[in-house]
Design a protein around this motif. Structure first.
Motif, PDB file in Angstrom:
ATOM      1  N   TRP A 199      -2.227  19.433   3.858  1.00 20.86           N
ATOM      2  CA  TRP A 199      -3.290  20.417   4.937  1.00 20.86           C
ATOM      3  C   TRP A 199      -4.472  19.823   4.278  1.00 20.86           C
ATOM      4  CZ3 TRP A 199       0.520  22.818   6.917  1.00 20.86           C
ATOM      5  CH2 TRP A 199       2.236  23.287   6.384  1.00 20.86           C
ATOM      6  N   LYS A 200      -5.485  19.517   3.800  1.00 22.36           N
ATOM      7  CA  LYS A 200      -6.361  18.722   3.156  1.00 22.36           C
ATOM      8  C   LYS A 200      -6.739  17.586   4.001  1.00 22.36           C
ATOM      9  CE  LYS A 200      -6.468  20.618  -1.236  1.00 22.36           C
ATOM     10  NZ  LYS A 200      -6.465  20.263  -3.133  1.00 22.36           N
ATOM     11  N   LYS A 201      -5.252  17.055   4.920  1.00 24.59           N
ATOM     12  CA  LYS A 201      -5.349  15.874   5.867  1.00 24.59           C
ATOM     13  C   LYS A 201      -6.426  14.669   4.606  1.00 24.59           C
ATOM     14  CE  LYS A 201      -3.891  18.090   9.170  1.00 24.59           C
ATOM     15  NZ  LYS A 201      -2.401  17.495   9.319  1.00 24.59           N
ATOM     16  N   GLU A 202      -6.050  14.508   3.514  1.00 25.64           N
ATOM     17  CA  GLU A 202      -6.593  13.431   3.010  1.00 25.64           C
ATOM     18  C   GLU A 202      -5.920  13.300   1.805  1.00 25.64           C
ATOM     19  OE1 GLU A 202      -9.574  16.212  -0.671  1.00 25.64           O
ATOM     20  OE2 GLU A 202     -10.503  15.476   1.165  1.00 25.64           O
ATOM     21  N   HIS A 223       1.115  -0.887  -0.247  1.00 25.72           N
ATOM     22  CA  HIS A 223      -0.078   0.056  -0.148  1.00 25.72           C
ATOM     23  C   HIS A 223       1.165   1.800  -0.149  1.00 25.72           C
ATOM     24  CE1 HIS A 223      -3.665  -2.268   1.490  1.00 25.72           C
ATOM     25  NE2 HIS A 223      -2.369  -2.903   1.855  1.00 25.72           N
ATOM     26  N   LEU A 224       0.372   2.061  -0.908  1.00 25.52           N
ATOM     27  CA  LEU A 224       1.209   3.507  -1.199  1.00 25.52           C
ATOM     28  C   LEU A 224       0.533   4.328  -1.340  1.00 25.52           C
ATOM     29  CD1 LEU A 224       4.316   4.740  -2.669  1.00 25.52           C
ATOM     30  CD2 LEU A 224       2.210   5.749  -2.774  1.00 25.52           C
ATOM     31  N   GLN A 225      -0.297   6.124   0.174  1.00 24.67           N
ATOM     32  CA  GLN A 225      -0.770   7.107  -0.305  1.00 24.67           C
ATOM     33  C   GLN A 225       0.026   7.890  -0.023  1.00 24.67           C
ATOM     34  OE1 GLN A 225      -3.209   6.825   2.997  1.00 24.67           O
ATOM     35  NE2 GLN A 225      -5.247   5.135   2.041  1.00 24.67           N
ATOM     36  N   ILE A 226      -0.444   8.734  -0.632  1.00 21.81           N
ATOM     37  CA  ILE A 226      -0.148  10.255  -0.494  1.00 21.81           C
ATOM     38  C   ILE A 226      -0.995  10.967  -0.068  1.00 21.81           C
ATOM     39  CG2 ILE A 226       1.154  12.286  -1.903  1.00 21.81           C
ATOM     40  CD1 ILE A 226       2.434  10.516  -3.360  1.00 21.81           C
ATOM     41  N   ILE A 227      -1.027  11.523   1.191  1.00 18.96           N
ATOM     42  CA  ILE A 227      -2.205  12.481   1.866  1.00 18.96           C
ATOM     43  C   ILE A 227      -1.457  14.182   1.709  1.00 18.96           C
ATOM     44  CG2 ILE A 227      -2.518  12.586   4.224  1.00 18.96           C
ATOM     45  CD1 ILE A 227      -2.465   9.711   5.008  1.00 18.96           C
ATOM     46  N   GLU A 287       7.168  18.320   2.448  1.00 19.12           N
ATOM     47  CA  GLU A 287       6.810  20.556   3.074  1.00 19.12           C
ATOM     48  C   GLU A 287       5.099  19.599   2.661  1.00 19.12           C
ATOM     49  OE1 GLU A 287       7.158  25.004   1.753  1.00 19.12           O
ATOM     50  OE2 GLU A 287       8.901  23.225   1.075  1.00 19.12           O
ATOM     51  N   LYS A 288       4.526  19.189   2.076  1.00 13.92           N
ATOM     52  CA  LYS A 288       3.928  19.592   1.657  1.00 13.92           C
ATOM     53  C   LYS A 288       2.677  18.439   1.391  1.00 13.92           C
ATOM     54  CE  LYS A 288       4.038  22.867  -2.062  1.00 13.92           C
ATOM     55  NZ  LYS A 288       3.950  23.623  -3.758  1.00 13.92           N
ATOM     56  N   SER A 289       3.326  17.346   2.053  1.00 12.62           N
ATOM     57  CA  SER A 289       2.949  15.552   1.561  1.00 12.62           C
ATOM     58  C   SER A 289       3.222  15.007   3.283  1.00 12.62           C
ATOM     59  CB  SER A 289       2.744  14.834   0.319  1.00 12.62           C
ATOM     60  OG  SER A 289       2.403  15.821  -0.769  1.00 12.62           O
TER      61      SER A 289
END
Length: 280
Positions: free
Chosen positions: A214-217, A207-211, A271-273
Motif C-alpha cells: 500500500w505504501k509502495k516503499e 538482495h532481499l526487499q520487503i515492500i 496480502e500486505k507485502s
C-alpha cells in the motif's frame, strides 16, 4: 587482528637473567625487584617500584623499558585506563624506544581507548581513528578492526578503507575473513564492489526487499554476500522446506533460479507485502 607478539616476554626474561648474573647495583636491584613483581602479576606493587626507578634514574639505559612496564602495570589495573594510555603515548615518543614494544604500545593504546569508549568516554575514539594512518600495517589493521565494533556507523566506517586494503593486499585467509566480517558489521554494501583476487569479478550480492503493497516503499532491506546467504539458506531443515512447499514456495527451486539467472528478480506476493529476491 592485533599482532600477537612475544617481544615483551623475550625482552623481559633476557634482561632479567642477564642481570641476575651481573653485579647488582642499586638501579639494577630496583629494576629487578619491579620485574619480579610483574612476573608475579603484582601490578600495583610493581608500578610503585617502577615509579621509584623512573624518578631516581632518568638517564638510566633501562628508563624506556621501565616506562613501558609502568604502562603495562597500569593497563592491568581497573580504573587506570587513562593513566596507562598516557604512559604508552609517552613511551612511543622516546628516541630509544624498542620497535617491537612500540607496536605493543600502539595496540594497548587502541585497546585502552576502546575500553574508555565503552565506559562512555567517546572522545577517546580519536586515539583509534588517528592510528588508521599509521605507517605500521599491524597498527592500521587493528585500529580498523576495533572501530568496526563502534555503534556509530559514521565513525566505524572510517575503517573501511583499511579493511579493503587488507582484502586487496593480504594473502592470509584468516586475516582476510576477519576483514570481511568487520566490513559486514559496518556496512554489508561495503563488499558490493570488491573484486576478489583471481576471480576477475566482484563477489555476488544477495538482495532481499520487503515492500509494503500500500505504501509502495521498502519496509525491510538486506544486502549480503551470496556466500553467506547461501550458507544460511542451505542450513534450513528439510522439514521446514517441506512446509514452505505446501504454501507454494519451493526454496530449492528459488535458490537454483537465483544462481542460474543472475539479476532476475523473484517476487513473492502476500496480502500486505511484496518480497523481492535477487542476486547481482
Amino acid at each position: 587482528m592485533r599482532k600477537i607478539t612475544i617481544s615483551f616476554g623475550i625482552i623481559f626474561l633476557a634482561s632479567f637473567f642477564f642481570q641476575v648474573n651481573a653485579q647488582t647495583l642499586p638501579d639494577e636491584k630496583l629494576f629487578q625487584e619491579a620485574k619480579i613483581l610483574i612476573f608475579d602479576k603484582k601490578w600495583e606493587q610493581a608500578q610503585e617500584k617502577l615509579e621509584e626507578f623512573l624518578e631516581k634514574y632518568p638517564d638510566n639505559p633501562w628508563f624506556s623499558q621501565a616506562l613501558f612496564y609502568k604502562g603495562k602495570c597500569l593497563e592491568e589495573q581497573k580504573g587506570k585506563e587513562v593513566e596507562a594510555l598516557n604512559v604508552y603515548k609517552k613511551y612511543i615518543l622516546l628516541k630509544d624506544r624498542n620497535l617491537s614494544l612500540t607496536e605493543d604500545s600502539e595496540g594497548s593504546i587502541i585497546d585502552l581507548a576502546f575500553r574508555l569508549y565503552e565506559k562512555g568516554k567517546k572522545s577517546y575514539l580519536r586515539e583509534i581513528e588517528t592510528r588508521l594512518s599509521s605507517p605500521h600495517k599491524v597498527v592500521r589493521y587493528y585500529s580498523a578492526h576495533k572501530l568496526s565494533y563502534v555503534k556509530d556507523k559514521k565513525i566505524a566506517s572510517k575503517g573501511i578503507p583499511v579493511l579493503k586494503e587488507i582484502l586487496k593486499n593480504e594473502q592470509d585467509a584468516e586475516l582476510r575473513d576477519r576483514a570481511k566480517i568487520n566490513l559486514l558489521r559496518i556496512d554489508p554494501d561495503a563488499l558490493r564492489d570488491f573484486d576478489e583476487k583471481g576471480y576477475g569479478r566482484r563477489a555476488r550480492i544477495f538482495h532481499l526487499q520487503i515492500i509494503n503493497r500500500w505504501k509502495k516503499e521498502p519496509e525491510f532491506s538486506l544486502n549480503i554476500p551470496w556466500a553467506l546467504a547461501d550458507l544460511a539458506l542451505s542450513a534450513i531443515p528439510e522439514k521446514e522446506k517441506a512446509e514452505m512447499r505446501k504454501e507454494g514456495y519451493d526454496l530449492d527451486k528459488i535458490i537454483k533460479e537465483l544462481i542460474e539467472f543472475r539479476g532476475k528478480i523473484i517476487e513473492i506476493k502476500t496480502e500486505k507485502s511484496i518480497i523481492k529476491i535477487w542476486i547481482d
